[in-house]
Design an enzyme around this catalytic site. Structure first.
Site, mmCIF file in Angstrom:
data_model
loop_
_atom_site.group_PDB
_atom_site.id
_atom_site.type_symbol
_atom_site.label_atom_id
_atom_site.label_comp_id
_atom_site.label_asym_id
_atom_site.label_seq_id
_atom_site.Cartn_x
_atom_site.Cartn_y
_atom_site.Cartn_z
ATOM 1 N N CYS A 1 -2.744 5.180 3.860
ATOM 2 C CA CYS A 1 -2.415 2.863 4.464
ATOM 3 C C CYS A 1 -0.526 3.705 5.408
ATOM 4 C CB CYS A 1 -3.018 2.023 3.221
ATOM 5 S SG CYS A 1 -1.669 3.207 1.988
ATOM 6 N N ARG B 1 -2.954 0.054 -0.560
ATOM 7 C CA ARG B 1 -4.458 0.594 -0.667
ATOM 8 C C ARG B 1 -5.206 1.957 -0.942
ATOM 9 N NH1 ARG B 1 -3.239 -2.533 4.708
ATOM 10 N NH2 ARG B 1 -1.145 -1.374 4.289
ATOM 11 N N ASP C 1 -2.931 -6.121 3.231
ATOM 12 C CA ASP C 1 -1.869 -5.009 2.480
ATOM 13 C C ASP C 1 -1.758 -6.038 1.762
ATOM 14 O OD1 ASP C 1 -0.075 -3.549 1.744
ATOM 15 O OD2 ASP C 1 0.941 -3.659 3.923
HETATM 16 P P1 4NP Z 1 0.320 -0.018 1.210
HETATM 17 O O1 4NP Z 1 1.358 -1.177 1.169
HETATM 18 O O2 4NP Z 1 0.553 0.771 2.770
HETATM 19 O O3 4NP Z 1 -1.251 -0.524 0.395
HETATM 20 O O4 4NP Z 1 0.842 1.531 0.517
HETATM 21 C C1 4NP Z 1 2.318 -0.898 1.342
HETATM 22 C C2 4NP Z 1 3.472 -0.778 0.539
HETATM 23 C C3 4NP Z 1 4.523 -0.093 0.324
HETATM 24 C C4 4NP Z 1 4.863 -1.171 1.475
HETATM 25 C C5 4NP Z 1 4.203 -1.387 2.711
HETATM 26 C C6 4NP Z 1 3.195 -1.595 2.310
HETATM 27 N N1 4NP Z 1 6.617 -0.778 2.003
HETATM 28 O O5 4NP Z 1 7.255 -1.820 2.997
HETATM 29 O O6 4NP Z 1 7.515 -0.344 1.243
#
Ligand code: 4NP
Length: 156
Positions: A3, A9, A119
């Site tokens: 991800c 995720r 997300d």
């Molecule tokens: P993930 O969610 O891709 O599901 O781990 C996110 C976690 C952090 C960030 C964006 C999406 N961020 O911008 O820090």
């Protein structure tokens, strides 16, 4: 399992698939990574840990790492959570990109629809439960698909 941040995720997806593989007696190596570098070395988001633990899965020992192009060589298959992840893996994969090895995880549930795992980073605990539910159903399909492949190979 890839991800963006590797804290919401994909750590859940890693934990769920590993749990199901073990239950099915499959000796799989399952890892997750993020295309971004912000959270390298961090444990999964507290709500991902909480929801996983609610369903009996411990993801607290996972640590965020960034996707590297060699993952395309090392792993048999790479699932991404959304189309941005897909494009990022393609770009980061550079000369090692192999479209036969990469797909959106949701295509296992909804073939050809290129749906995302939403997300939940800015969302609520309910959003994390919904993500868990989607990942859980998709991982059942992954187990079914690759264990059938294995059975067919051992027959041939
Ligand atoms: P993930 O969610 O891709 O599901 O781990 C996110 C976690 C952090 C960030 C964006 C999406 N961020 O911008 O820090």
């Amino acid at each position: 399992m890839v991800c963006l941040g590797n804290i919401c995720r994909s750590p859940l997806a890693e934990g769920i698939l590993l749990h199901k593989a073990k239950q099915a007696g499959l000796n799989w190596q399952v890892e997750s990574a993020g295309t971004g570098s912000w959270h390298i070395g961090s444990p999964p988001h507290k709500l991902s840990r909480k929801i996983a633990s609610f369903y009996g899965i411990d993801i607290s020992k996972q640590r965020c790492r960034q996707f590297q192009k060699e993952d395309l060589l090392y792993f048999d298959f790479i699932y991404v959570m959304d189309e941005n992840n897909y494009e990022d893996v393609k770009a980061m994969g550079s000369e090692l990109w192999n479209k036969l090895k990469v797909d959106l995880l949701m295509n296992e549930l909804y073939p050809g629809e290129n749906r995302s795992v939403p997300d939940p980073y800015f969302g609520t605990e309910t959003d994390y439960h919904n993500v868990f539910d989607l990942l859980d159903k998709a991982c059942d399909k992954v187990i079914e698909k690759f264990s059938i492949d294995k059975k067919q190979k051992s027959l041939s």
